[in-house]
Design a protein around this motif. Structure first.
Motif, PDB file in Angstrom:
ATOM      1  N   THR A 136       0.945  -1.597   0.092  1.00  0.00           N
ATOM      2  CA  THR A 136       0.064  -0.143  -0.019  1.00  0.00           C
ATOM      3  C   THR A 136       0.646   1.526  -0.017  1.00  0.00           C
ATOM      4  O   THR A 136       2.084   0.773   1.211  1.00  0.00           O
ATOM      5  CB  THR A 136      -0.835  -0.042   1.349  1.00  0.00           C
ATOM      6  OG1 THR A 136      -2.004  -0.709   1.000  1.00  0.00           O
ATOM      7  CG2 THR A 136      -2.063   1.221   1.479  1.00  0.00           C
ATOM      8  N   PRO A 137       0.809   2.161  -0.773  1.00  0.00           N
ATOM      9  CA  PRO A 137       1.638   3.381  -1.141  1.00  0.00           C
ATOM     10  C   PRO A 137       1.610   4.130   0.635  1.00  0.00           C
ATOM     11  O   PRO A 137       0.180   4.399   1.011  1.00  0.00           O
ATOM     12  CB  PRO A 137       1.132   4.079  -2.006  1.00  0.00           C
ATOM     13  CG  PRO A 137      -0.054   2.789  -3.650  1.00  0.00           C
ATOM     14  CD  PRO A 137      -0.424   2.115  -2.304  1.00  0.00           C
ATOM     15  N   LEU A 138       2.622   4.701   1.000  1.00  0.00           N
ATOM     16  CA  LEU A 138       2.262   5.224   1.611  1.00  0.00           C
ATOM     17  C   LEU A 138       0.859   6.556   1.649  1.00  0.00           C
ATOM     18  O   LEU A 138       1.033   7.363   3.478  1.00  0.00           O
ATOM     19  CB  LEU A 138       3.770   5.924   2.347  1.00  0.00           C
ATOM     20  CG  LEU A 138       4.496   4.956   2.512  1.00  0.00           C
ATOM     21  CD1 LEU A 138       6.049   5.375   2.400  1.00  0.00           C
ATOM     22  CD2 LEU A 138       4.565   4.513   3.961  1.00  0.00           C
ATOM     23  N   ASP A 139       1.655   6.976   0.696  1.00  0.00           N
ATOM     24  CA  ASP A 139       0.549   8.500   0.391  1.00  0.00           C
ATOM     25  C   ASP A 139      -1.272   7.704   0.822  1.00  0.00           C
ATOM     26  O   ASP A 139      -2.076   8.733   1.502  1.00  0.00           O
ATOM     27  CB  ASP A 139       0.592   8.941  -0.947  1.00  0.00           C
ATOM     28  CG  ASP A 139       1.885  10.091  -0.648  1.00  0.00           C
ATOM     29  OD1 ASP A 139       2.016  10.288  -1.929  1.00  0.00           O
ATOM     30  OD2 ASP A 139       2.344  10.387   0.246  1.00  0.00           O
ATOM     31  N   THR A 140      -1.352   6.584   1.006  1.00  0.00           N
ATOM     32  CA  THR A 140      -2.606   6.343   0.474  1.00  0.00           C
ATOM     33  C   THR A 140      -3.188   5.626   1.986  1.00  0.00           C
ATOM     34  O   THR A 140      -3.999   5.477   2.557  1.00  0.00           O
ATOM     35  CB  THR A 140      -3.341   5.143  -0.373  1.00  0.00           C
ATOM     36  OG1 THR A 140      -2.469   4.028   0.473  1.00  0.00           O
ATOM     37  CG2 THR A 140      -2.613   6.223  -1.809  1.00  0.00           C
ATOM     38  N   VAL A 141      -1.806   5.999   3.504  1.00  0.00           N
ATOM     39  CA  VAL A 141      -1.981   5.234   4.153  1.00  0.00           C
ATOM     40  C   VAL A 141      -3.138   6.537   5.510  1.00  0.00           C
ATOM     41  O   VAL A 141      -2.864   8.076   5.333  1.00  0.00           O
ATOM     42  CB  VAL A 141      -1.032   5.551   5.058  1.00  0.00           C
ATOM     43  CG1 VAL A 141      -1.770   4.654   6.431  1.00  0.00           C
ATOM     44  CG2 VAL A 141      -0.217   4.273   4.530  1.00  0.00           C
ATOM     45  N   GLU A 142      -4.685   6.117   5.681  1.00  0.00           N
ATOM     46  CA  GLU A 142      -5.106   6.618   6.255  1.00  0.00           C
ATOM     47  C   GLU A 142      -5.220   7.152   8.092  1.00  0.00           C
ATOM     48  O   GLU A 142      -3.991   6.638   9.074  1.00  0.00           O
ATOM     49  CB  GLU A 142      -6.662   5.747   7.157  1.00  0.00           C
ATOM     50  CG  GLU A 142      -7.393   6.302   7.917  1.00  0.00           C
ATOM     51  CD  GLU A 142      -9.003   5.825   7.671  1.00  0.00           C
ATOM     52  OE1 GLU A 142      -9.484   6.728   8.347  1.00  0.00           O
ATOM     53  OE2 GLU A 142      -8.599   4.616   7.063  1.00  0.00           O
ATOM     54  N   ILE A 143      -4.906   8.379   7.729  1.00  0.00           N
ATOM     55  CA  ILE A 143      -3.804   8.834   9.153  1.00  0.00           C
ATOM     56  C   ILE A 143      -5.640   9.903  10.161  1.00  0.00           C
ATOM     57  O   ILE A 143      -6.486  10.850   9.812  1.00  0.00           O
ATOM     58  CB  ILE A 143      -2.626  10.251   9.139  1.00  0.00           C
ATOM     59  CG1 ILE A 143      -1.801   9.709   8.504  1.00  0.00           C
ATOM     60  CG2 ILE A 143      -2.571  10.367  10.420  1.00  0.00           C
ATOM     61  CD1 ILE A 143      -1.304  10.375   7.592  1.00  0.00           C
ATOM     62  N   ALA A 144      -5.039   8.872  12.106  1.00  0.00           N
ATOM     63  CA  ALA A 144      -6.460   9.799  12.077  1.00  0.00           C
ATOM     64  C   ALA A 144      -5.887  11.040  12.998  1.00  0.00           C
ATOM     65  O   ALA A 144      -5.565  10.643  14.420  1.00  0.00           O
ATOM     66  CB  ALA A 144      -6.991   8.343  13.347  1.00  0.00           C
ATOM     67  N   TYR A 145      -6.176  12.103  12.102  1.00  0.00           N
ATOM     68  CA  TYR A 145      -5.761  13.561  13.050  1.00  0.00           C
ATOM     69  C   TYR A 145      -6.463  13.834  13.971  1.00  0.00           C
ATOM     70  O   TYR A 145      -5.561  14.251  14.488  1.00  0.00           O
ATOM     71  CB  TYR A 145      -6.127  14.536  11.471  1.00  0.00           C
ATOM     72  CG  TYR A 145      -5.523  13.612  10.407  1.00  0.00           C
ATOM     73  CD1 TYR A 145      -4.122  13.973  10.681  1.00  0.00           C
ATOM     74  CD2 TYR A 145      -6.025  13.616   9.345  1.00  0.00           C
ATOM     75  CE1 TYR A 145      -3.874  13.918   8.794  1.00  0.00           C
ATOM     76  CE2 TYR A 145      -5.439  13.523   8.051  1.00  0.00           C
ATOM     77  CZ  TYR A 145      -4.194  13.607   8.398  1.00  0.00           C
ATOM     78  OH  TYR A 145      -3.423  13.498   6.502  1.00  0.00           O
ATOM     79  N   GLU A 146      -7.504  12.917  14.430  1.00  0.00           N
ATOM     80  CA  GLU A 146      -7.839  13.381  15.795  1.00  0.00           C
ATOM     81  C   GLU A 146      -7.278  12.626  16.844  1.00  0.00           C
ATOM     82  O   GLU A 146      -7.063  13.601  17.729  1.00  0.00           O
ATOM     83  CB  GLU A 146      -9.703  12.935  15.692  1.00  0.00           C
ATOM     84  CG  GLU A 146     -10.064  13.596  14.278  1.00  0.00           C
ATOM     85  CD  GLU A 146      -9.981  12.987  13.669  1.00  0.00           C
ATOM     86  OE1 GLU A 146      -9.471  11.544  13.622  1.00  0.00           O
ATOM     87  OE2 GLU A 146     -10.912  13.185  12.237  1.00  0.00           O
TER      88      GLU A 146
END
Length: 274
Positions: A136-146
Motif C-alpha cells: 500500500t503506498p504510504l500516501d494512501t495510508v489513513e491517518i487518524a488526525y483526531e
C-alpha cells in the motif's frame, strides 16, 4: 643289573609376573571399555533420534546371540555381516521415508505466470510464480488526525504540503507565532500561511479564531494564500468572515480528501470553500 629308568616328570613352569605385559593388558582393556561405552552412548542417541536404526541394531544383536547359542554350529561371520548390511539398508530407507513424511515443505502461494513473462522461467503460461502481495503506498495510508496532539497535527499538515510539491515548508507554531503554524511556498511560487486547529467534533472553529488569524496572516506574514485547517468544522459566522477576507477554510472531510489526494489542495481551492 640294569636299573629301570625313571620317567621324567615334566615340571610345569610357572608363568612369571611381567609388569610390561600386565600394563599392556590393562591398557587394552581400558581401550575396549572406552569403545564399548562410546558405542553404548551412540546407540542411546540413535535410539532417540533414529528409532529405526536402533531396532535394526537390536535385531542384529539378537541374531548374533541366537547364532552363538545353536549347539556346535559354526558361526559364519560373512553371513552375519550380510544380514547386518541388509538390516542397516532397510533401516536407512525407513528413516528417510519417516523424515519426508514428518517434515513437509511449507506451502507457497502460486499464481500462473503471464504469457510472455521474461526471465529464466521462460514464457510458458503454465509456469507458476510465487504470489506477491501488493504494498500500500504510504500516501494512501489513513491517518487518524483526531488522535494526534497539536504539534503532531502541525507536522502532519506540513508533510501534506511537502508531498504536493511545496517548497521551504516549515513548522513555526508555538509561543509568539502570531497565528502561523505552517509556512510554505507553492510550486508556482506563492507564499502559503496555514493555521492548524486540532479540535474535537463538538468544538467548532469560531469567528473569533478567524478574526485573530485574519489580522496577521496578510499584513504580518505576507501570505498570498491564507489557510485554516481543522479536524472538526467551522461555524457559520466564521465562514462568513473567511469569505470576506479571502481565507481558505479546510474542515475535517476536506482534510481527509486532501490526504487521499481526492480533492483540491488548499492553495488551489477558492477562499471560504466549505
Amino acid at each position: 643289573m640294569a636299573v629301570p629308568a625313571r620317567a621324567r616328570r615334566t615340571a610345569r613352569r610357572s608363568r612369571r609376573f611381567e609388569l610390561r605385559a600386565t600394563a599392556l593388558y590393562f591398557a587394552l582393556l581400558a581401550v575396549i571399555l572406552a569403545l564399548v561405552g562410546a558405542a553404548a552412548r551412540t546407540a542411546a542417541a540413535a535410539a532417540v533420534h533414529r528409532p529405526a536404526w536402533a531396532v535394526a541394531l537390536a535385531l542384529v544383536g539378537v541374531g548374533t546371540v541366537m547364532a552363538g547359542c545353536r549347539g556346535r554350529r559354526r558361526i559364519s561371520a560373512a553371513r552375519i555381516a550380510r544380514r547386518a548390511a541388509l538390516a542397516l539398508d532397510e533401516a536407512t530407507q525407513t528413516a528417510v521415508e519417516a523424515l519426508d513424511t514428518a517434515s513437509p515443505a511449507p506451502a507457497v502461494g502460486l499464481v500462473p505466470a503471464a504469457a510472455g513473462t521474461c526471465g529464466c522461467l521462460g514464457t510458458d503460461p503454465a509456469v507458476l510464480l510465487p504470489e506477491t502481495v501488493p504494498e500500500t503506498p504510504l500516501d494512501t495510508v489513513e491517518i487518524a488526525y483526531e488522535a494526534l496532539d497539536p504539534d503532531e497535527f502541525e507536522q502532519a499538515v506540513a508533510e501534506l504540503c511537502r508531498r504536493d510539491g511545496c517548497l521551504d515548508v516549515d513548522v513555526v507554531g508555538g509561543a509568539g507565532d502570531l497565528g502561523a503554524d505552517v509556512v510554505a511556498r507553492t510550486p508556482d511560487g506563492r507564499s502559503v500561511v496555514i493555521q492548524c486547529k486540532r479540535y474535537c467534533d463538538g468544538n467548532r472553529v469560531g469567528s473569533q479564531d478567524l478574526q485573530r488569524f485574519g489580522g496577521t496572516c496578510f499584513t504580518v506574514h505576507g501570505a498570498d494564500v491564507a489557510v485554516v485547517v481543522t479536524t472538526s468544522d467551522f461555524t457559520a459566522p466564521a465562514l462568513d468572515y473567511a469569505e470576506q477576507c479571502g481565507i481558505v477554510c479546510v474542515d475535517g472531510p476536506q482534510l481527509r480528501r486532501w490526504q487521499e489526494d481526492a480533492g483540491p489542495r488548499p492553495w488551489e481551492a477558492q477562499p471560504s470553500a466549505a
